[in-house]
Motif scaffolding. Structure first.
Motif, PDB file in Angstrom:
ATOM      1  N   HIS A 590      -5.212 -32.658  26.518  1.00  0.00           N
ATOM      2  CA  HIS A 590      -4.427 -33.246  27.603  1.00  0.00           C
ATOM      3  C   HIS A 590      -3.011 -32.691  27.708  1.00  0.00           C
ATOM      4  O   HIS A 590      -2.520 -32.423  28.802  1.00  0.00           O
ATOM      5  CB  HIS A 590      -4.344 -34.774  27.414  1.00  0.00           C
ATOM      6  N   ALA A 591      -2.330 -32.542  26.572  1.00  0.00           N
ATOM      7  CA  ALA A 591      -0.935 -32.111  26.626  1.00  0.00           C
ATOM      8  C   ALA A 591      -0.619 -31.236  25.430  1.00  0.00           C
ATOM      9  O   ALA A 591      -0.926 -31.602  24.293  1.00  0.00           O
ATOM     10  CB  ALA A 591       0.002 -33.334  26.628  1.00  0.00           C
ATOM     11  N   SER A 592      -0.038 -30.086  25.669  1.00  0.00           N
ATOM     12  CA  SER A 592       0.334 -29.191  24.579  1.00  0.00           C
ATOM     13  C   SER A 592       1.445 -28.278  25.043  1.00  0.00           C
ATOM     14  O   SER A 592       1.831 -28.288  26.219  1.00  0.00           O
ATOM     15  CB  SER A 592      -0.878 -28.360  24.126  1.00  0.00           C
ATOM     16  N   VAL A 593       1.962 -27.497  24.110  1.00  0.00           N
ATOM     17  CA  VAL A 593       2.993 -26.510  24.427  1.00  0.00           C
ATOM     18  C   VAL A 593       2.564 -25.181  23.825  1.00  0.00           C
ATOM     19  O   VAL A 593       1.652 -25.116  22.996  1.00  0.00           O
ATOM     20  CB  VAL A 593       4.374 -26.931  23.877  1.00  0.00           C
ATOM     21  N   LEU A 594       3.225 -24.109  24.243  1.00  0.00           N
ATOM     22  CA  LEU A 594       2.905 -22.791  23.723  1.00  0.00           C
ATOM     23  C   LEU A 594       3.094 -22.771  22.205  1.00  0.00           C
ATOM     24  O   LEU A 594       4.146 -23.151  21.695  1.00  0.00           O
ATOM     25  CB  LEU A 594       3.801 -21.742  24.379  1.00  0.00           C
ATOM     26  N   THR A 595       2.055 -22.328  21.505  1.00  0.00           N
ATOM     27  CA  THR A 595       2.067 -22.343  20.039  1.00  0.00           C
ATOM     28  C   THR A 595       1.764 -20.951  19.518  1.00  0.00           C
ATOM     29  O   THR A 595       0.765 -20.343  19.912  1.00  0.00           O
ATOM     30  CB  THR A 595       1.029 -23.341  19.499  1.00  0.00           C
ATOM     31  N   ASN A 596       2.633 -20.452  18.623  1.00  0.00           N
ATOM     32  CA  ASN A 596       2.483 -19.109  18.063  1.00  0.00           C
ATOM     33  C   ASN A 596       2.486 -19.165  16.542  1.00  0.00           C
ATOM     34  O   ASN A 596       3.017 -20.092  15.934  1.00  0.00           O
ATOM     35  CB  ASN A 596       3.620 -18.189  18.528  1.00  0.00           C
ATOM     36  N   ALA A 597       1.928 -18.121  15.962  1.00  0.00           N
ATOM     37  CA  ALA A 597       1.918 -18.014  14.502  1.00  0.00           C
ATOM     38  C   ALA A 597       3.198 -17.357  14.011  1.00  0.00           C
ATOM     39  O   ALA A 597       3.807 -16.534  14.701  1.00  0.00           O
ATOM     40  CB  ALA A 597       0.700 -17.212  14.039  1.00  0.00           C
ATOM     41  N   PHE A 598       3.592 -17.729  12.788  1.00  0.00           N
ATOM     42  CA  PHE A 598       4.750 -17.131  12.125  1.00  0.00           C
ATOM     43  C   PHE A 598       4.494 -17.237  10.632  1.00  0.00           C
ATOM     44  O   PHE A 598       3.653 -18.027  10.183  1.00  0.00           O
ATOM     45  CB  PHE A 598       6.032 -17.871  12.527  1.00  0.00           C
ATOM     46  N   GLN A 599       5.196 -16.443   9.830  1.00  0.00           N
ATOM     47  CA  GLN A 599       4.959 -16.447   8.395  1.00  0.00           C
ATOM     48  C   GLN A 599       6.215 -16.070   7.618  1.00  0.00           C
ATOM     49  O   GLN A 599       7.090 -15.379   8.134  1.00  0.00           O
ATOM     50  CB  GLN A 599       3.832 -15.480   8.012  1.00  0.00           C
ATOM     51  N   VAL A 600       6.286 -16.522   6.394  1.00  0.00           N
ATOM     52  CA  VAL A 600       7.360 -16.193   5.448  1.00  0.00           C
ATOM     53  C   VAL A 600       6.734 -16.101   4.065  1.00  0.00           C
ATOM     54  O   VAL A 600       6.007 -17.033   3.652  1.00  0.00           O
ATOM     55  CB  VAL A 600       8.470 -17.254   5.464  1.00  0.00           C
ATOM     56  N   PRO A 601       6.965 -14.966   3.337  1.00  0.00           N
ATOM     57  CA  PRO A 601       7.634 -13.736   3.761  1.00  0.00           C
ATOM     58  C   PRO A 601       6.734 -12.924   4.697  1.00  0.00           C
ATOM     59  O   PRO A 601       5.637 -13.356   5.042  1.00  0.00           O
ATOM     60  CB  PRO A 601       7.865 -13.014   2.429  1.00  0.00           C
ATOM     61  N   ALA A 602       7.207 -11.746   5.027  1.00  0.00           N
ATOM     62  CA  ALA A 602       6.511 -10.935   6.025  1.00  0.00           C
ATOM     63  C   ALA A 602       5.117 -10.535   5.570  1.00  0.00           C
ATOM     64  O   ALA A 602       4.234 -10.296   6.408  1.00  0.00           O
ATOM     65  CB  ALA A 602       7.340  -9.691   6.356  1.00  0.00           C
ATOM     66  N   GLU A 603       4.877 -10.450   4.248  1.00  0.00           N
ATOM     67  CA  GLU A 603       3.571 -10.022   3.752  1.00  0.00           C
ATOM     68  C   GLU A 603       2.479 -11.071   3.952  1.00  0.00           C
ATOM     69  O   GLU A 603       1.290 -10.776   3.885  1.00  0.00           O
ATOM     70  CB  GLU A 603       3.664  -9.681   2.259  1.00  0.00           C
ATOM     71  N   VAL A 604       2.889 -12.324   4.190  1.00  0.00           N
ATOM     72  CA  VAL A 604       1.912 -13.390   4.429  1.00  0.00           C
ATOM     73  C   VAL A 604       1.207 -13.141   5.760  1.00  0.00           C
ATOM     74  O   VAL A 604       1.803 -12.674   6.724  1.00  0.00           O
ATOM     75  CB  VAL A 604       2.606 -14.768   4.439  1.00  0.00           C
ATOM     76  N   VAL A 605      -0.078 -13.442   5.797  1.00  0.00           N
ATOM     77  CA  VAL A 605      -0.858 -13.319   7.029  1.00  0.00           C
ATOM     78  C   VAL A 605      -1.136 -14.720   7.555  1.00  0.00           C
ATOM     79  O   VAL A 605      -1.643 -15.585   6.833  1.00  0.00           O
ATOM     80  CB  VAL A 605      -2.186 -12.584   6.776  1.00  0.00           C
TER      81      VAL A 605
END
Length: 868
Positions: A590-605
Motif C-alpha cells: 500500500h505505501a512505501s518509499v524508494l529503498t536502496n542497498a548500502f553497506q559498510v565497509p565497502a567489501e560487504v555485499v
C-alpha cells in the motif's frame, strides 16, 4: 574476536616477556567473594555458585561464577578430558552433548581451537590414558594433567618426535592430530611438516588449509599399507594404525623413503618445558591443553601468552582450571558475561581464582565457548548450569568432564521440587527426586512417598497441594530412609507489601491483545507473579475483555484511556492505559518509499529487492559479511537522496515485522534526530529466530522531528565469529505507535476551614455534615465530599468497612480504623487511621493529597485549606 582464536598463532608469540608486568593485575582490595549456594554433584564433587563483586571503572559490578570442586583423594570420582562427538575430533558439539555422550556428571569447555579449520584443540589431550593430541610447537601454552597417583599438574609440555624409514632415514614429526598452524616466528608448520593422525581424528581430510597439497601414507601395525601422492588417503585412520601427512620436505620424505610393505618406526615424546621436572606422561590419566598461566603459588602469574588476542583485558565469559596447595582439590571454574553478570577480565579472573582457593591454575577457552554443565542432585540428566555469553550452546572441540566411579548405594535422601509461596485456591504439583549414599540419582519409578502437611491451610491429592486458607505449613514427602520437607506459605492481603502491573508502558489499539502480568511482593521480600485466575478483574473506559490475564481490545471508540483493576483477597491494584494509535508507515502492498542497498565497509555485499510471501509483498535484505574488517553492516536505505524520510509527530515506538534467519546478527533502525545526529535503535541484538516476528524499538527519547534513514543488519566486530557471515532477512509493515493523551482532570477548587462546616466549591457555598478536624497533629477531611468535588469517585464496601477512591490514574483503598492504605498497589502507613465521624469517612489530608496529586494550600492563621 572470540576467545577461541583463528590461530594465526605465530603472531601471538610476540613479546611474552613484555607482558610479564602487563599481566600483573592491580589487586582490587574492594572485591568480595560470596557463596550463594552449593550442591553435591556426586561423591567427591561439589558445585559452588558464587557472586563476585568488585569495582570496574569506578562503578560496582557483580559476576556470577561457578566452581566445581573435585576431591582428588576420593576414589569415587575422576576428572577426564572429553572430545567432540563419540570422543573424536572434527565432530564438535556442545559441552552438554559431550557430557551426555561420555556419561559424565559435569563438565566445562576445554582448549582453544581454530574456528576456521577442522575443529581440533590447539594443545595436547589425553583421555582415559589415551593420547588424543600432542602439544603445538608454540611457546607459553599450559596444560592441566592428572598423574596415575591422582596428582594434579599445570605445566608446559614440549613435543619431540621422529619417523624412521626402513632405510634408516628419519624425519622430524610435527605432532599428533594437529590442524594447520603457525609457529612462534609466523612460519606455517604444515608447509614442510610431517604430522600423524590416529582414529581420534574422524575426518578423511587432514589439516586442509587450501594452500599446501597433502601427500599421505597409511600405516597399519607399523607397516606402510598405502601411499597417496599429492592427495589424501580416502579414509580415517584405523584403531591399529595411523596416517602420516606431509607437504614440501615431508612429502619428499614419504615419496623417497617410504614404500608399501615397509616397516617403519614412529616415536614421540611430551617433555616438560622446564628441564628440572620429570613427568611420566605415558601414565597420565588425563591431560587438557589451555593457554596462559594465571595463578602460581596463590599469586597472579605474569601472562605467558599475548592475551590481547582473546580479549584478555575485556570483561568476557571465562573458563579456567587449577588445583589447591595440598594438591587434593581440583577447581573447574566458569564466570558469566550475561545480563547483570558482567564477566571478567583475565586480571579479575586471577583474583577470583585465588579467592576461591586456587594455588596454581590456567585459562581455558572462554567467551561464547564458556559452558558449564552439571547433573542436579537426584536427577539423571545433566543440564546447562551457567548462562552463556550469547544465549546459545556453542559446538566446541573438547572439554573437561567429571565422572562418578561410585557403586550403586542405598536410598539416602529425597529432594522436593515445587513452589514455596502460593496464593489462595492455587494448586501446585510437587515432585521429588531421590539419591543414594554416593549422591547419585535413584530411580523413583517404584517409590511412592507419603505426602503430609503440618497444618490445615491446604489439602493433598496424590502429590498435588491445593491452598485453601491463608497461612503457613510444612509439606513433607517420606519414603523409607528418605525424607524431604519444604516450607510453604499461602499469602493473603496481610502478607502483601505491593501488587503491581508489570506490563510496562504501552498504548492500547483496537483489535490487539495486551498481556497484563501482575507481580506480588510479600513483606518478606519475595516477588512472584499472581496467577491470573486468582484475581478478580475490572475493565472500564473501553470495550474489551480480560481472559487469563490478557486484555483483548474490541473497540476504543471515543475513549482516551482505559482502567484495569485487579483484586486478590481484597488487595487491589490499578493501571491506566492510554489509547494510542499504530500507523503503518511502510507497507509494500500500500505505501512505501524508494529503498536502496548500502553497506559498510565497502567489501560487504548487500542487496535489496522486493519479495513475496503468500502474496504479501515485503523487502528482502541479503548480506555477505565474509570480506572486510571491523563492524559490518548491510542497509536498506529509505529515500537516500534526501537522507531519509521525515516521520510525522513524536511516536513512542517503531515496529516492524521481521523474517529472521537465526544468524544472531543485530537488526537496527537508523534515525537522524532534530540536531542532525545519527541515532541507532535496536530491534534485536540477537536474531535467534527464524520466520516472521513482530519486533519493536523504543524511540521516545529521540529529539523530534526525526528522519528514518534505514533498517539494517549488523555484525559488530566483537564476537564476530559468533554470528552468521551470510544470510538474509525480510521486513514489512514498518509502523509507528503514538501515545494517546490521557483525559484531563476537571479543574475544581475546594476551600475549607478546620472545625467549620461551611465550604466553597468553585466559589459556590456549601455545608458539610462533618467539619475538617485535627487529630494527633493530622488534619482529617470528609473524603467522599472532597473527592467527588475534585473529579474523583468514591465507593464504600460496608462488609469490609473499606473506602475505594479513584481519580485519574490513581486508586486508593483504605479501611476504617486501619492505618495501612493501598495506593496503586503499594502498601503505605498513615500516622492516623481513617475513622467514622457523624457517619462520614474521615481520612488524613496530607497522605491522601500526596497520593491523589492534589495541590494543597494552607493558611495557618485562619486554618484555611485550599484543594485543587
Amino acid at each position: 574476536m572470540e576467545l577461541r582464536r583463528r590461530l594465526r598463532l605465530g603472531a601471538l608469540a610476540c613479546a611474552v616477556s613484555l607482558q610479564m608486568f602487563a599481566g600483573m593485575p592491580a589487586w582490587a582490595a574492594d572485591s568480595t567473594l560470596t557463596l550463594g549456594s552449593q550442591e553435591t554433584i556426586t561423591s567427591g564433587a561439589i558445585l559452588k555458585n558464587y557472586v563476585w563483586t568488585t569495582t570496574r571503572n569506578d562503578k560496582p559490578i557483580s559476576v556470577n561464577a561457578n566452581v566445581i570442586e573435585v576431591d582428588l583423594t576420593n576414589p569415587n570420582v575422576k576428572i577426564d578430558a572429553m572430545a567432540g562427538t563419540n570422543n573424536q575430533f572434527t565432530k564438535n558439539q556442545s559441552v552438554l552433548g559431550m557430557v551426555k555422550d561420555t556419561g559424565a556428571v559435569a563438565g566445562v569447555n576445554g582448549d582453544f581451537f581454530n574456528t576456521t579449520a577442522e575443529g581440533v584443540p590447539e594443545g595436547a589431550q589425553i583421555t582415559n590414558g589415551k593420547v588424543m593430541a600432542t602439544p603445538a610447537k608454540i611457546s607459553g601454552l599450559y596444560s592441566f594433567a592428572i598423574t596415575k597417583d591422582n596428582q594434579p599438574i599445570v605445566d608446559i609440555f614440549d613435543f619431540q618426535g621422529t619417523v624412521t624409514a626402513k632405510d634408516g632415514t628419519s624425519f622430524e614429526l610435527g605432532g599428533v592430530n594437529k590442524t594447520f598452524y603457525w609457529d612462534d616466528d609466523g612460519n606455517p608448520l604444515i608447509a614442510d611438516g610431517l604430522f600423524l593422525y590416529t582414529d581420534a581424528w574422524a575426518m578423511t581430510q587432514r589439516a586442509v588449509d587450501g594452500i599446501h597439497v597433502p601427500t599421505e601414507a597409511l600405516v597399519v601395525n607399523d607397516v606402510v599399507k598405502e601411499i597417496q601422492i599429492d592427495t589424501n588417503v580416502k579414509m580415517a585412520a584405523p584403531a591399529n594404525g595411523y596416517i602420516l601427512r606431509g607437504s614440501g620436505l615431508a612429502k619428499d620424505f614419504i615419496v623417497n623413503h617410504l614404500k608399501v610393505g615397509d616397516k617403519i618406526t614412529t616415536k614421540y615424546d611430551m617433555i616438560p618445558h622446564d628441564a628440572s621436572k620429570n613427568y611420566d606422561w605415558k601414565s597420565f590419566k588425563m591431560l587438557i591443553g589451555g593457554s596462559t598461566l594465571l595463578v602460581d603459588e596463590a599469586k597472579p602469574s605474569y601472562f605467558t601468552r599475548n592475551v590481547n588476542d582473546f580479549n584478555g583485558y575485556q570483561p568476557r565469559s571465562r573458563t579456567a582450571i587449577g588445583y589447591s596447595q595440598d594438591k587434593k582439590t581440583a577447581y573447574i571454574i566458569t564466570a558469566d558475561n550475561n545480563g547483570s553478570s558482567k564477566g571478567m577480565t583475565l586480571p579479575e579472573l586471577q583474583e577470583f581464582m585465588i579467592q576461591a582457593g586456587v594455588w596454581r591454575g590456567m585459562v581455558l577457552d572462554g567467551g561464547g565457548s564458556t559452558q558449564l554443565v552439571s547433573r542436579p542432585l537426584g536427577e539423571f540428566t545433566p543440564q546447562l548450569t551457567n548462562k552463556t555469553e550469547y544465549g546459545n550452546q556453542r559446538a566446541v572441540a573438547n572439554g573437561v568432564g567429571v565422572y562418578s566411579l561410585a557403586p550403586k548405594g542405598e536410598l539416602k535422601g529425597l529432594i522436593l521440587k515445587g513452589q514455596n509461596v502460593l496464593f489462595k485456591n492455587e494448586s501446585s504439583t510437587y515432585q521429588f527426586n531421590a539419591y543414594d549414599d554416593y549422591y547419585n540419582p535413584v530411580d523413583i519409578t517404584n517409590i511412592i512417598p507419603q505426602w503430609t502437611s503440618s497444618s490445615s491451610v491446604g489439602t493433598f491429592k496424590d502429590n498435588v497441594f491445593t491452598a485453601t486458607q491463608i497461612g503457613k505449613t510444612q509439606i513433607t514427602a517420606k519414603s523409607g530412609k528418605g525424607t524431604a520437607s519444604m516450607d510453604v506459605e499461602v499469602v493473603g492481603r496481610d502478607q502483601i507489601n505491593a501488587m503491581t502491573f508489570a506490563a510496562g508502558g504501552f498504548s492500547l489499539t483496537a483489535g490487539n491483545d495486551f498481556k497484563l502480568p501482575i507481580k506480588v511482593t510479600t513483606k518478606s521480600g519475595l516477588t512472584k507473579e499472581l496467577p491470573p485466575a486468582a484475581a478478580d478483574w475490572e475493565l472500564s473506559g473501553i470495550q474489551g475483555s480480560i481472559k487469563d490475564g490478557v486484555l483483548h481490545v474490541d473497540s476504543t471508540a471515543g475513549s482516551q484511556s482505559a482502567q484495569v483493576i485487579a483484586r486478590y483477597d481484597g488487595y487491589s491494584t490499578m493501571v491506566t492505559l492510554p489509547v494510542g494509535q499504530e500507523k503503518v508507515w511502510y507497507d509494500l502492498d500500500h505505501a512505501s518509499v524508494l529503498t536502496n542497498a548500502f553497506q559498510v565497509p565497502a567489501e560487504v555485499v548487500s542487496n535489496v529487492k522486493i519479495a513475496q510471501d503468500k502474496g504479501n509483498k515485503n523487502i528482502e535484505l541479503s548480506y555477505d559479511f565474509t570480506k572486510g574488517t571491523g563492524t559490518k553492516a548491510a542497509y536498506a536505505r529509505f529515500d537516500a537522496d534526501n537522507g531519509g524520510v521525515t516521520i510525522a509527530g513524536e511516536p513512542e515506538f517503531i515496529s516492524a515485522n521481521i523474517f529472521g534467519d537465526g544468524s544472531f546478527n543485530w537488526v537496527r533502525a537508523e534515525f537522524i534526530d532534530a540536531n542532525g545526529d545519527q541515532q541507532l535503535r535496536s530491534f534485536t541484538e540477537n536474531m535467534n529466530w527464524t520466520g516472521w516476528k513482530k519486533v519493536t524499538a523504543n524511540i521516545s527519547d529521540l529529539k523530534f522531528p526525526v528522519k528514518l534513514k534505514s533498517i539494517y543488519v549488523a555484525n559488530p566486530a566483537n564476537g564476530q565469529d559468533e554470528r552468521a557471515a551470510k544470510g538474509k532477512i525480510n521486513f514489512d509493515d514498518v509502523s509507528f505507535i503514538y501515545k494517546g493523551e490521557m483525559a484531563a482532570l476537571p479543574k475544581s477548587q475546594v476551600m475549607m476551614t478546620v472545625n467549620k462546616k461551611q465550604v466553597s466549591v468553585n466559589d459556590k457555598a456549601m455545608t458539610l455534615e462533618q467539619a475538617p478536624t485535627i487529630i494527633d497533629g493530622n488534619t482529617l477531611i470528609p473524603i467522599r465530599f472532597v473527592t467527588e468535588a475534585l473529579g474523583g469517585n468514591v465507593k464504600w464496601d460496608d462488609a469490609e468497612r473499606k473506602v475505594t477512591i479513584t481519580r485519574g490514574d490513581k486508586m486508593i483503598d483504605l479501611w476504617i480504623d486501619n492505618p495501612d492504605l493501598i495506593v496503586n498497589g503499594q502498601r503505605v502507613t498513615a500516622e492516623v487511621a481513617p475513622r467514622i465521624m457523624n457517619n462520614l469517612s474521615m481520612v488524613p489530608l496530607r497522605l491522601i493529597s500526596e497520593k491523589l496529586g492534589w495541590k494543597v494550600g494552607w493558611e495557618p492563621e485562619k486554618q484555611g485549606i485550599t484543594l485543587e
